[in-house]
Enzyme design. Sequence first.
Site, PDB file in Angstrom:
ATOM      1  N   CYS A  72      37.011  71.022  -2.870  1.00 46.59           N
ATOM      2  CA  CYS A  72      36.222  69.788  -2.946  1.00 46.59           C
ATOM      3  C   CYS A  72      34.795  70.211  -3.282  1.00 46.59           C
ATOM      4  O   CYS A  72      34.589  71.344  -3.723  1.00 46.59           O
ATOM      5  CB  CYS A  72      36.325  68.959  -1.661  1.00 46.59           C
ATOM      6  SG  CYS A  72      35.674  69.733  -0.169  1.00 46.59           S
ATOM      7  N   THR A  74      32.160  70.869  -1.388  1.00 47.21           N
ATOM      8  CA  THR A  74      31.694  71.953  -0.514  1.00 47.21           C
ATOM      9  C   THR A  74      32.819  72.837  -0.012  1.00 47.21           C
ATOM     10  O   THR A  74      32.550  73.937   0.502  1.00 47.21           O
ATOM     11  CB  THR A  74      31.010  71.363   0.730  1.00 47.21           C
ATOM     12  OG1 THR A  74      31.967  70.517   1.402  1.00 47.21           O
ATOM     13  CG2 THR A  74      29.782  70.549   0.360  1.00 47.21           C
ATOM     14  N   HIS A 140      46.391  90.458  17.068  1.00 47.56           N
ATOM     15  CA  HIS A 140      45.926  89.165  16.550  1.00 47.56           C
ATOM     16  C   HIS A 140      46.913  88.040  16.856  1.00 47.56           C
ATOM     17  O   HIS A 140      46.526  86.878  16.886  1.00 47.56           O
ATOM     18  CB  HIS A 140      45.673  89.253  15.044  1.00 47.56           C
ATOM     19  CG  HIS A 140      44.671  90.312  14.705  1.00 47.56           C
ATOM     20  ND1 HIS A 140      43.354  90.226  15.077  1.00 47.56           N
ATOM     21  CD2 HIS A 140      44.827  91.505  14.085  1.00 47.56           C
ATOM     22  CE1 HIS A 140      42.722  91.313  14.680  1.00 47.56           C
ATOM     23  NE2 HIS A 140      43.588  92.103  14.083  1.00 47.56           N
TER      24      HIS A 140
HETATM   25  C1  RB5 Z   1      32.461  64.215  -2.687  1.00 50.46           C
HETATM   26  O1  RB5 Z   1      31.245  63.726  -3.188  1.00 50.46           O
HETATM   27  C2  RB5 Z   1      32.200  65.259  -1.605  1.00 50.46           C
HETATM   28  O2  RB5 Z   1      31.756  64.647  -0.452  1.00 50.46           O
HETATM   29  C3  RB5 Z   1      33.466  66.055  -1.339  1.00 50.46           C
HETATM   30  O3  RB5 Z   1      33.890  66.661  -2.519  1.00 50.46           O
HETATM   31  C4  RB5 Z   1      33.354  67.180  -0.347  1.00 50.46           C
HETATM   32  O4  RB5 Z   1      32.277  67.996  -0.624  1.00 50.46           O
HETATM   33  C5  RB5 Z   1      33.442  66.817   1.048  1.00 50.46           C
HETATM   34  O5  RB5 Z   1      33.414  67.657   1.954  1.00 50.46           O
END
Ligand code: RB5
Length: 153
Positions: A72, A74, A140
């Site tokens: 995504c 981030t 682990h």
């Molecule tokens: C989308 O704009 C963004 O919020 C998503 O891709 C992600 O980074 C969420 O954690």
Amino acid sequence: MSEIKTTKPIALAADHGGYELKEAIKSHLAERGVQTVDYGTNSTESCDYPDFAAKACTAVQQGDSELAILCCGTGVGMSMCANKMHGIRACCCSDTFSAEFTRRHNDANVLCLGGRVVGAGLACTIVDTFLEAEYEGGRHQRRVDKMMALENR
Ligand code: RB5
């Protein structure tokens, strides 16, 4: 490069923020001869990352894939969603050390990456590191068992 031992296809998924990175990873793995299953999204049109995290992580839960890679913007939203699903151990990584040791020590089965954080070159190296590393078990396992017991609290 080392061998990638999984015999099952790698589940891939992304939202719009990770779509281009997912495509780059899919091409990279195809070049390495690694099979993947793509659970979308299929464009940069805005969508909701939990929907796509759920699809790929369900494939892991059902045993269709042993490992998944989620992208995504981030990598964080995907990792939060994935870690809410039973049996999933997801790590959001921007470096190869974490990617290696989350397999070796945490038996991570999902790697999350941020398309707005890492470039495709680094991301593919992180993917290779994650897929080539193997869980060490031993001391682990007790810790992973305790981690998974937290799912019931
Ligand atoms: C989308 O704009 C963004 O919020 C998503 O891709 C992600 O980074 C969420 O954690």
